[in-house]
Design a protein around this motif. Structure first.
Motif, short mmCIF file in Angstrom:
data_model
loop_
_atom_site.label_atom_id
_atom_site.label_comp_id
_atom_site.label_asym_id
_atom_site.label_seq_id
_atom_site.Cartn_x
_atom_site.Cartn_y
_atom_site.Cartn_z
N TYR A 99 1.00 -1.12 -0.20
CA TYR A 99 0.03 -0.13 0.01
C TYR A 99 0.89 1.27 -0.04
O TYR A 99 0.49 2.18 -0.55
CB TYR A 99 -0.99 -0.02 1.13
CG TYR A 99 -1.88 -1.14 1.28
CD1 TYR A 99 -2.44 -1.84 0.33
CD2 TYR A 99 -2.34 -1.70 2.56
CE1 TYR A 99 -3.41 -2.63 0.20
CE2 TYR A 99 -3.26 -2.63 2.43
CZ TYR A 99 -3.74 -3.23 1.45
OH TYR A 99 -4.55 -4.50 1.50
N GLU A 100 1.92 1.25 0.49
CA GLU A 100 2.87 2.31 0.74
C GLU A 100 3.44 2.69 -0.79
O GLU A 100 3.67 3.75 -1.18
CB GLU A 100 4.11 1.98 1.71
CG GLU A 100 3.64 2.06 3.14
CD GLU A 100 2.88 3.50 3.39
OE1 GLU A 100 3.38 4.73 3.35
OE2 GLU A 100 1.87 3.51 4.30
N GLN A 101 3.87 1.49 -1.38
CA GLN A 101 4.10 1.77 -2.77
C GLN A 101 3.28 2.32 -3.67
O GLN A 101 3.60 3.11 -4.51
CB GLN A 101 4.51 0.25 -3.64
CG GLN A 101 4.94 0.20 -4.70
CD GLN A 101 3.66 0.04 -5.67
OE1 GLN A 101 2.96 -1.02 -5.56
NE2 GLN A 101 3.65 0.72 -6.77
N ALA A 102 1.78 1.98 -3.33
CA ALA A 102 0.61 2.50 -4.10
C ALA A 102 0.66 4.13 -3.95
O ALA A 102 0.41 4.80 -4.73
CB ALA A 102 -0.63 1.85 -3.93
N LEU A 103 1.07 4.52 -2.62
CA LEU A 103 0.86 6.00 -2.53
C LEU A 103 2.21 6.51 -3.08
O LEU A 103 1.82 7.67 -3.82
CB LEU A 103 1.04 6.28 -0.74
CG LEU A 103 -0.35 5.71 -0.11
CD1 LEU A 103 0.06 5.92 1.38
CD2 LEU A 103 -1.32 6.60 -0.41
N LYS A 104 3.18 6.11 -2.96
CA LYS A 104 4.27 6.75 -3.78
C LYS A 104 4.08 6.64 -5.12
O LYS A 104 4.57 7.61 -5.94
CB LYS A 104 5.65 5.96 -3.58
CG LYS A 104 6.27 5.91 -2.15
CD LYS A 104 7.43 5.34 -1.82
CE LYS A 104 8.06 5.35 -0.43
NZ LYS A 104 9.19 4.68 -0.20
N GLU A 105 3.28 5.87 -5.78
CA GLU A 105 3.21 5.65 -7.19
C GLU A 105 2.42 6.99 -7.66
O GLU A 105 2.45 7.34 -8.84
CB GLU A 105 2.39 4.34 -7.42
CG GLU A 105 2.48 3.94 -9.12
CD GLU A 105 1.33 4.41 -9.78
OE1 GLU A 105 1.50 4.69 -11.21
OE2 GLU A 105 0.13 5.17 -9.39
#
Length: 269
Positions: free
Chosen positions: A169-175
């Motif tokens: 989910y953190e990767q999704a926010l960075k994306e």
């Protein structure tokens, strides 16, 4: 007699006038050359590469060749290019690339870029340690096609697997470039599709938590589809339900969007 003297003085005066004009013109040209930017010595200052684009590891496992983008132009733009080992941090080897350049002054003509290479030899084999060039450009041998090292991305050399997990989910926010200090409100995920609701502070920085001004926040909602390198966003809306997202992507599962409530269009306390 006076008439003859007058006739002789006229050519002499004319010659003097011509000489003055010629000397004046020469003086102007010399002054112009002295102040021309091309003749002015421009300062060469210590610089770092625009970016580091690659790194290679020799067969001895110690010699590194680092490729960097540096200034270029019609005149020399780089000298004293070198790579120097700095203090290692954790499981990494750190290298700083520097050079001297006049590119800080646009009169130098060093407004283009070119790739330059420099070498540095490690005191011991690189092994499984990461190579960090400058502040944040990281390379690894893991998954690399040697001699070229693999350039790691913003999520590090081993990004989290795409799935219904907090790191993912953190990767999704960075994306999607979520603001700093964003916090997740809700996740709806089945491993292939994801809905992410999140918020960030919108009020002034203050210690008083009894007023809405200090606690107000803005909410957002993004929809994602799993990709080879992580979650890939494809839709954003504050509306509830499924109509908007399924108009964009009919395959999006109803089970993940049917219960979605509309988001507030303005900061909420």
């Amino acid at each position: 007699m006076r008439s003859g003297s007058t006739r002789g003085a006229a050519p002499a005066a004319l010659l003097c006038a011509v000489a003055v004009l010629l000397l004046g013109a020469c003086g102007t040209q010399v002054a112009g050359r002295e102040t021309s930017p091309s003749a002015t010595a421009l300062p060469w200052t210590l610089s770092a590469p625009i970016r580091t684009t690659g790194a290679e590891l020799a067969d001895d496992q110690r010699t590194l060749t680092i490729s960097s983008d540096v200034p270029s132009g019609p005149n020399p733009c780089v000298r004293h290019l070198k790579a120097v080992l700095t203090e290692p941090v954790a499981n990494s080897v750190r290298v700083q690339v520097t050079f001297d350049s006049p590119s800080g002054d646009r009169r130098s003509g060093c407004t283009g870029t070119t790739t330059a290479k420099t070498r540095v030899r490690l005191p011991e084999p690189l092994g499984d340690r990461e190579l960090v060039v400058g502040m944040s450009t990281v390379f690894t041998t893991e998954g690399a096609h040697l001699p070229a090292l693999r350039l790691c991305g913003d999520l590090g050399c081993t990004p989290p697997a795409t799935g219904c997990t907090a790191p993912s989910y953190e990767q999704a926010l960075k994306e999607i470039g979520a603001p700093a200090h964003t916090y997740r409100n809700a996740e709806h995920c089945d491993g292939k599709w994801l809905v992410l609701d999140f918020s960030w502070r919108a009020g002034p920085a203050c210690e008083d938590t009894t007023t809405g001004a200090c606690n107000s926040h803005v909410s957002d909602r993004w929809f994602y589809k799993a990709g080879k390198s992580g979650w890939k966003s494809f839709f954003r809306t504050a509306a509830g339900g499924c109509q908007g997202v399924q108009d964009r992507e009919p395959a999006f599962p109803t089970a993940l969007c049917a219960s979605l409530e509309p988001l507030s269009p303005s900061p909420s306390p």
